[in-house]
Design a protein around this motif. Structure first.
Motif, PDB file in Angstrom:
ATOM      1  N   HIS A  93       0.818  -1.206   0.000  1.00 63.85           N
ATOM      2  CA  HIS A  93       0.000   0.000   0.000  1.00 63.85           C
ATOM      3  C   HIS A  93       0.853   1.258   0.000  1.00 63.85           C
ATOM      4  CE1 HIS A  93      -4.030  -1.813   1.636  1.00 63.85           C
ATOM      5  NE2 HIS A  93      -3.612  -2.376   0.518  1.00 63.85           N
ATOM      6  N   VAL A  94       0.419   2.243  -0.763  1.00 65.78           N
ATOM      7  CA  VAL A  94       1.047   3.559  -0.777  1.00 65.78           C
ATOM      8  C   VAL A  94      -0.033   4.553  -0.342  1.00 65.78           C
ATOM      9  CG1 VAL A  94       2.252   5.287  -2.148  1.00 65.78           C
ATOM     10  CG2 VAL A  94       2.487   2.861  -2.732  1.00 65.78           C
ATOM     11  N   TYR A  95       0.165   5.191   0.816  1.00 67.46           N
ATOM     12  CA  TYR A  95      -0.840   6.093   1.359  1.00 67.46           C
ATOM     13  C   TYR A  95      -0.516   7.548   1.020  1.00 67.46           C
ATOM     14  CZ  TYR A  95      -2.452   2.080   4.062  1.00 67.46           C
ATOM     15  OH  TYR A  95      -2.923   0.845   4.434  1.00 67.46           O
ATOM     16  N   PRO A  96      -1.548   8.422   1.063  1.00 70.17           N
ATOM     17  CA  PRO A  96      -1.326   9.841   0.773  1.00 70.17           C
ATOM     18  C   PRO A  96      -0.283  10.494   1.686  1.00 70.17           C
ATOM     19  CG  PRO A  96      -3.668   9.366   0.789  1.00 70.17           C
ATOM     20  CD  PRO A  96      -2.974   8.133   1.298  1.00 70.17           C
ATOM     21  N   SER A  97      -0.143   9.971   2.910  1.00 72.65           N
ATOM     22  CA  SER A  97       0.821  10.526   3.860  1.00 72.65           C
ATOM     23  C   SER A  97       2.254  10.217   3.446  1.00 72.65           C
ATOM     24  CB  SER A  97       0.560   9.944   5.254  1.00 72.65           C
ATOM     25  OG  SER A  97       0.743   8.533   5.236  1.00 72.65           O
ATOM     26  N   GLY A  98       2.425   9.313   2.469  1.00 71.20           N
ATOM     27  CA  GLY A  98       3.760   8.900   2.043  1.00 71.20           C
ATOM     28  C   GLY A  98       4.177   7.565   2.625  1.00 71.20           C
ATOM     29  N   ALA A  99       3.378   7.045   3.567  1.00 68.37           N
ATOM     30  CA  ALA A  99       3.689   5.750   4.168  1.00 68.37           C
ATOM     31  C   ALA A  99       3.510   4.632   3.150  1.00 68.37           C
ATOM     32  CB  ALA A  99       2.777   5.503   5.372  1.00 68.37           C
ATOM     33  N   VAL A 100       4.425   3.670   3.206  1.00 67.81           N
ATOM     34  CA  VAL A 100       4.372   2.507   2.320  1.00 67.81           C
ATOM     35  C   VAL A 100       4.522   1.267   3.181  1.00 67.81           C
ATOM     36  CG1 VAL A 100       5.493   1.300   0.415  1.00 67.81           C
ATOM     37  CG2 VAL A 100       5.389   3.784   0.403  1.00 67.81           C
ATOM     38  N   GLY A 101       3.687   0.265   2.946  1.00 74.50           N
ATOM     39  CA  GLY A 101       3.813  -0.937   3.756  1.00 74.50           C
ATOM     40  C   GLY A 101       3.039  -2.108   3.207  1.00 74.50           C
ATOM     41  N   TRP A 102       3.477  -3.311   3.575  1.00 83.86           N
ATOM     42  CA  TRP A 102       2.843  -4.546   3.147  1.00 83.86           C
ATOM     43  C   TRP A 102       1.737  -4.923   4.121  1.00 83.86           C
ATOM     44  CZ3 TRP A 102       3.698  -7.230  -1.297  1.00 83.86           C
ATOM     45  CH2 TRP A 102       4.856  -6.921  -2.017  1.00 83.86           C
ATOM     46  N   CYS A 103       0.659  -5.449   3.577  1.00 85.17           N
ATOM     47  CA  CYS A 103      -0.444  -5.877   4.430  1.00 85.17           C
ATOM     48  C   CYS A 103      -1.201  -7.015   3.761  1.00 85.17           C
ATOM     49  CB  CYS A 103      -1.382  -4.715   4.732  1.00 85.17           C
ATOM     50  SG  CYS A 103      -2.230  -4.121   3.272  1.00 85.17           S
ATOM     51  N   MET A 104      -2.042  -7.661   4.554  1.00 86.63           N
ATOM     52  CA  MET A 104      -2.964  -8.682   4.060  1.00 86.63           C
ATOM     53  C   MET A 104      -4.359  -8.089   4.121  1.00 86.63           C
ATOM     54  SD  MET A 104      -1.272 -11.472   3.250  1.00 86.63           S
ATOM     55  CE  MET A 104      -2.173 -12.984   3.516  1.00 86.63           C
ATOM     56  N   THR A 105      -5.013  -8.001   2.973  1.00 87.40           N
ATOM     57  CA  THR A 105      -6.324  -7.362   2.876  1.00 87.40           C
ATOM     58  C   THR A 105      -7.434  -8.392   2.698  1.00 87.40           C
ATOM     59  OG1 THR A 105      -5.442  -5.316   1.950  1.00 87.40           O
ATOM     60  CG2 THR A 105      -7.751  -5.792   1.510  1.00 87.40           C
ATOM     61  N   THR A 106      -8.501  -8.207   3.467  1.00 86.41           N
ATOM     62  CA  THR A 106      -9.705  -9.027   3.333  1.00 86.41           C
ATOM     63  C   THR A 106     -10.912  -8.100   3.275  1.00 86.41           C
ATOM     64  OG1 THR A 106      -8.827 -11.005   4.440  1.00 86.41           O
ATOM     65  CG2 THR A 106     -11.210 -10.697   4.489  1.00 86.41           C
ATOM     66  N   LYS A 107     -11.796  -8.344   2.313  1.00 85.63           N
ATOM     67  CA  LYS A 107     -13.039  -7.578   2.187  1.00 85.63           C
ATOM     68  C   LYS A 107     -14.199  -8.568   2.081  1.00 85.63           C
ATOM     69  CE  LYS A 107     -10.886  -3.581  -0.055  1.00 85.63           C
ATOM     70  NZ  LYS A 107     -10.856  -2.676  -1.236  1.00 85.63           N
ATOM     71  N   LEU A 108     -15.223  -8.350   2.912  1.00 80.49           N
ATOM     72  CA  LEU A 108     -16.386  -9.232   2.933  1.00 80.49           C
ATOM     73  C   LEU A 108     -17.641  -8.457   2.568  1.00 80.49           C
ATOM     74  CD1 LEU A 108     -15.726 -11.036   6.351  1.00 80.49           C
ATOM     75  CD2 LEU A 108     -15.010 -11.792   4.079  1.00 80.49           C
ATOM     76  N   PRO A 109     -18.512  -9.038   1.754  1.00 81.71           N
ATOM     77  CA  PRO A 109     -19.767  -8.357   1.418  1.00 81.71           C
ATOM     78  C   PRO A 109     -20.722  -8.353   2.607  1.00 81.71           C
ATOM     79  CG  PRO A 109     -19.783 -10.562   0.511  1.00 81.71           C
ATOM     80  CD  PRO A 109     -18.398 -10.351   1.083  1.00 81.71           C
ATOM     81  N   LEU A 110     -21.490  -7.294   2.746  1.00 84.18           N
ATOM     82  CA  LEU A 110     -22.551  -7.210   3.747  1.00 84.18           C
ATOM     83  C   LEU A 110     -23.869  -7.417   3.012  1.00 84.18           C
ATOM     84  CD1 LEU A 110     -21.294  -4.084   5.729  1.00 84.18           C
ATOM     85  CD2 LEU A 110     -21.062  -6.488   6.379  1.00 84.18           C
ATOM     86  N   LYS A 111     -24.674  -8.367   3.487  1.00 85.81           N
ATOM     87  CA  LYS A 111     -25.864  -8.757   2.739  1.00 85.81           C
ATOM     88  C   LYS A 111     -27.136  -8.677   3.576  1.00 85.81           C
ATOM     89  CE  LYS A 111     -23.295 -12.071  -0.148  1.00 85.81           C
ATOM     90  NZ  LYS A 111     -23.220 -13.484  -0.616  1.00 85.81           N
ATOM     91  N   LYS A 112     -28.226  -8.381   2.905  1.00 85.81           N
ATOM     92  CA  LYS A 112     -29.543  -8.476   3.504  1.00 85.81           C
ATOM     93  C   LYS A 112     -29.914  -9.955   3.653  1.00 85.81           C
ATOM     94  CE  LYS A 112     -31.552  -4.286   1.406  1.00 85.81           C
ATOM     95  NZ  LYS A 112     -32.653  -3.789   0.529  1.00 85.81           N
ATOM     96  N   PRO A 113     -30.978 -10.258   4.444  1.00 79.60           N
ATOM     97  CA  PRO A 113     -31.439 -11.655   4.518  1.00 79.60           C
ATOM     98  C   PRO A 113     -31.768 -12.234   3.146  1.00 79.60           C
ATOM     99  CG  PRO A 113     -32.443 -10.369   6.268  1.00 79.60           C
ATOM    100  CD  PRO A 113     -31.701  -9.389   5.394  1.00 79.60           C
TER     101      PRO A 113
END
Length: 244
Positions: A93-113
């Motif tokens: 990741h490259v952030y607007p602040s100038g910080a750079v770093g490695w990460c593990m990203t997870t994104k989960l959908p939010l669903k209705k019933p």
């Protein structure tokens, strides 16, 4: 049982206060437009803004100058469109602040019933820093040293396992305990780290950077680099130079 407990709360539980105390983890909830609804303090700090309100209601592309935000928007829309999660993706990741770093990203959908997707929740966890003095690390140190010294012709995971005197399964298990990633992911990270440094700190031609990092041609390197950072090598060089 959990629904009964949550239904008794005065306010919906989002996890925001909990994640505010995790400085090595970015946390967010977004709507179907990809706009931030909930964020934690770490994301505020890394975006270089003053408060959470500077993020709420905005998208990644509105916060990150082009082309930095496009990767996050593409990820979001894929999760929102398909309803399928993004699980443990290793990213730089490259952030607007100038910080750079490695990460593990997870994104989960939010669903209705009904199954309709109404948003997503995500985390990006910084990779852990290993203890180089630990006995576990010493058992694989020779293999890692060999890999770092031969990135222009990177060894296979099987070769690294042989140097460590382990099976591939044993090496992967050890790497997960020490780094939080597999041996294959670590090897890819080491190659991209080398390339990232050359792009950010030197004027080495991109084709030469590709060879240094063990890619047979510039197009293969560009594909891997874009997949990992969301930027082409040229875009990354420009983005980093603008932070100097």
């Amino acid at each position: 049982m959990i629904a009964e407990v949550l239904s008794q709360l005065g306010e919906p539980f989002t996890g925001e206060e909990l994640f505010d105390h995790l400085s090595d983890c970015v946390f967010f909830i977004k709507n179907t437009e990809g706009q931030y609804l909930v964020v934690n303090k770490t994301l505020v700090d890394r975006c270089g803004v003053q408060s959470k309100q500077d993020l709420i209601g905005r998208t990644a592309e509105q916060l990150l100058r082009a082309p930095l935000g496009a990767r996050f928007t593409d990820q979001d829309q894929r999760v929102l469109r398909t309803g399928k999660p993004l699980l443990s993706q290793l990213e730089l990741h490259v952030y607007p602040s100038g910080a750079v770093g490695w990460c593990m990203t997870t994104k989960l959908p939010l669903k209705k019933p009904s199954g309709a997707v109404v948003g997503l929740v995500g985390v990006s966890q910084d990779l852990r820093v290993p203890n180089n003095e630990a006995e576990e690390y010493s058992q694989i140190a020779a293999a890692l040293k060999h890999a770092k010294e031969n990135l222009s012709a990177p060894p296979s995971v099987a070769a690294l396992a042989s140097i460590a005197g382990m099976s591939r399964y044993q090496l992967d298990r050890r790497m997960r305990r020490i780094f939080g990633i597999t041996a294959g992911q670590w090897l890819m990270k080491a190659r991209i780290d080398l390339a990232e440094g050359l792009l950010a700190e030197t004027n080495t031609p991109i084709a030469a950077v590709a060879l240094e990092a063990g890619y047979s041609d510039q197009s293969a390197f560009t594909r891997q680099f874009r997949m990992t950072t969301g930027l082409s090598p040229r875009e990354y060089r420009v983005a980093r130079s603008s932070k100097e």
